[in-house]
Design a protein around this motif. Structure first.
Motif, short mmCIF file in Angstrom:
data_model
loop_
_atom_site.label_atom_id
_atom_site.label_comp_id
_atom_site.label_asym_id
_atom_site.label_seq_id
_atom_site.Cartn_x
_atom_site.Cartn_y
_atom_site.Cartn_z
N ASP A 64 1.33 -1.34 -0.03
CA ASP A 64 -0.10 -0.08 0.01
C ASP A 64 0.31 0.76 0.04
OD1 ASP A 64 -2.60 -1.33 0.16
OD2 ASP A 64 -2.46 -1.16 1.82
N TYR A 65 1.80 0.77 0.54
CA TYR A 65 2.39 2.36 1.07
C TYR A 65 3.76 2.55 -0.34
CZ TYR A 65 6.68 5.32 2.33
OH TYR A 65 7.56 6.74 2.17
N ILE A 66 3.87 2.02 -1.08
CA ILE A 66 4.47 1.34 -2.48
C ILE A 66 3.36 2.21 -3.01
CG2 ILE A 66 5.72 0.31 -4.16
CD1 ILE A 66 6.78 -1.39 -2.02
N ASP A 67 2.67 1.96 -3.43
CA ASP A 67 1.42 2.38 -4.45
C ASP A 67 1.24 3.63 -4.03
OD1 ASP A 67 1.37 -0.63 -5.91
OD2 ASP A 67 -0.32 -0.44 -4.33
N PHE A 68 1.10 4.16 -3.10
CA PHE A 68 1.38 5.46 -2.92
C PHE A 68 1.89 6.41 -3.03
CE2 PHE A 68 0.70 8.78 -0.46
CZ PHE A 68 -1.16 8.85 -1.04
N ASN A 69 2.93 5.76 -2.66
CA ASN A 69 4.52 6.84 -2.62
C ASN A 69 5.15 6.91 -4.18
OD1 ASN A 69 4.35 8.84 -0.10
ND2 ASN A 69 3.89 6.10 0.56
N GLN A 70 4.97 5.69 -4.98
CA GLN A 70 5.20 4.85 -5.67
C GLN A 70 7.33 4.99 -5.82
OE1 GLN A 70 4.38 4.89 -9.35
NE2 GLN A 70 3.04 4.10 -8.06
N ILE A 71 7.60 4.78 -4.75
CA ILE A 71 9.38 4.36 -4.36
C ILE A 71 8.71 2.91 -3.52
CG2 ILE A 71 9.46 6.59 -4.13
CD1 ILE A 71 9.77 6.26 -0.87
N THR A 72 10.43 2.49 -3.73
CA THR A 72 10.13 0.68 -3.09
C THR A 72 11.29 0.85 -2.29
OG1 THR A 72 11.89 0.47 -4.89
CG2 THR A 72 9.99 -0.22 -5.21
N PRO A 73 11.45 -0.11 -1.12
CA PRO A 73 12.93 0.50 -0.25
C PRO A 73 14.21 -0.17 -0.78
CG PRO A 73 10.87 -1.27 0.01
CD PRO A 73 10.83 -1.08 -0.76
N SER A 74 15.55 0.25 -0.51
CA SER A 74 16.51 0.19 -0.61
C SER A 74 16.87 -1.00 0.44
CB SER A 74 17.40 1.26 0.41
OG SER A 74 16.89 1.11 1.32
N GLN A 75 18.28 -1.92 0.30
CA GLN A 75 18.48 -2.82 0.66
C GLN A 75 18.78 -2.56 1.82
OE1 GLN A 75 19.14 -6.16 0.36
NE2 GLN A 75 20.79 -6.92 1.00
N SER A 76 18.91 -1.58 2.65
CA SER A 76 19.33 -1.12 4.00
C SER A 76 17.61 -1.50 4.85
CB SER A 76 19.87 0.17 4.25
OG SER A 76 19.50 1.04 3.43
N GLN A 77 17.46 -0.82 3.80
CA GLN A 77 15.54 -0.13 4.83
C GLN A 77 14.82 -1.64 4.28
OE1 GLN A 77 14.06 2.59 1.59
NE2 GLN A 77 14.16 4.46 3.18
N ALA A 78 14.80 -2.63 3.63
CA ALA A 78 14.30 -3.85 3.93
C ALA A 78 14.49 -4.82 5.05
CB ALA A 78 14.72 -4.70 2.96
N ILE A 79 16.68 -4.87 5.36
CA ILE A 79 16.84 -5.40 6.37
C ILE A 79 16.41 -4.58 7.65
CG2 ILE A 79 18.84 -5.93 7.60
CD1 ILE A 79 20.15 -5.23 5.08
N SER A 80 15.98 -3.38 7.76
CA SER A 80 15.41 -2.86 8.66
C SER A 80 13.84 -3.48 9.37
CB SER A 80 15.26 -1.42 8.32
OG SER A 80 16.95 -1.35 8.43
N LEU A 81 13.20 -3.54 8.07
CA LEU A 81 11.39 -3.85 7.82
C LEU A 81 11.63 -5.44 8.32
CD1 LEU A 81 10.35 -2.70 4.55
CD2 LEU A 81 10.04 -2.13 6.67
#
Length: 268
Positions: free
Chosen positions: A175-192
């Motif tokens: 939902d966040y990706i579709d609304f904001n049109q951005i995807t997580p970086s590697q470091s952000q994905a690790i934190s998630l």
């Protein structure tokens, strides 16, 4: 393939097995058979596999698809590898292929599958992790192969980390990706992933994390589509056309404002 068979014939025999009703099921070589039919060829050379189980037949078909097709989506490879390991598991061969990206000591079946498909064991594990993504996120991973700048994509490594999120957490991320049109970086994905595993994941924390500016990231202005829906022409087909329309509208408005300022200045 038709032209090749027309000139050289079928060089590699197809692989089949006999069914209970006396017919033959193609395990490898369906495209060769289709091409032969187009040329009016009524028989093809074949290797007949006798007394093989459904699992063994499935392994042959999966291996053939992986070897014959030049370009495969990440999702296609992922599910093919997962099916192969599940079959090996049923045959009593331990695989350990659904653990972390860098896993434990290789077992014999790990080495066998790795040698067979020409992928490292760690890569096979990473591909299999993709099958734990919800379909919409997996589509974004497939987009990374296309390299179309107009399509959002998630690279393989961040996608592997995201696969450890629960389905509900993945849906919140989507939902966040579709609304904001951005995807997580590697470091952000690790934190998630860490937030999910530590049971501290919330939508609010996810948004704070993803709103952090990435290195070399161009600042992005985010405008809710709800605010634009009533003013954008209905004939705009995609986000690229909508973006172009908004940019032109802002440029037009900027020129209008300059003219008005000049006019007011002259009147004074």
């Amino acid at each position: 393939l038709v032209e090749s068979i027309k000139e050289h014939g079928i060089i590699n025999p197809v692989t089949v097995r006999e069914t209970k009703n006396g017919k033959y099921e193609i395990l490898a070589g369906r495209n060769r058979v289709r091409a032969a039919k187009k040329l009016g060829i009524r028989s093809v050379p074949a290797i007949i596999k006798e007394n093989i189980s459904d699992d063994e037949a499935a392994l042959i078909m999966l291996d053939s698809n992986l070897r014959q097709r030049q370009s495969l989506k990440y999702s296609e490879k992922a599910y093919a590898y997962r099916m192969q390991t599940e079959i090996l598991n049923r045959q009593g061969k331990r695989t350990d292929l659904t653990s972390d990206q860098v896993g434990p000591k290789l077992s014999r079946s790990n080495e066998m599958l790795s040698n067979n498909v020409g992928e490292s064991v760690s890569n096979i594990k990473r591909y299999i992790r993709l099958t734990y993504l919800i379909p919409e996120l997996l589509d974004y991973v497939d987009n990374s192969i296309i390299k179309d700048k107009d399509k959002l994509s998630i690279a393989l490594s961040p996608a592997v980390e995201i696969s450890y999120l629960s389905k509900e957490e993945q849906q919140s991320l989507l939902d966040y990706i579709d609304f904001n049109q951005i995807t997580p970086s590697q470091s952000q994905a690790i934190s998630l992933k860490e937030m999910s595993q530590n049971k501290t994941f919330t939508v609010e924390k996810m948004e704070v994390l993803l709103n952090e500016e990435k290195p070399n990231q161009t600042p992005t202005l985010r405008v809710s589509m709800n605010k634009l829906r009533n003013v954008l022409p209905k004939e705009l087909k995609n986000d690229r056309e909508r973006e172009d329309y908004v940019v032109k509208a802002v440029e037009f408005y900027d020129k209008y404002q300059k003219r008005m300022r000049e006019k007011n200045s002259q009147e004074r």
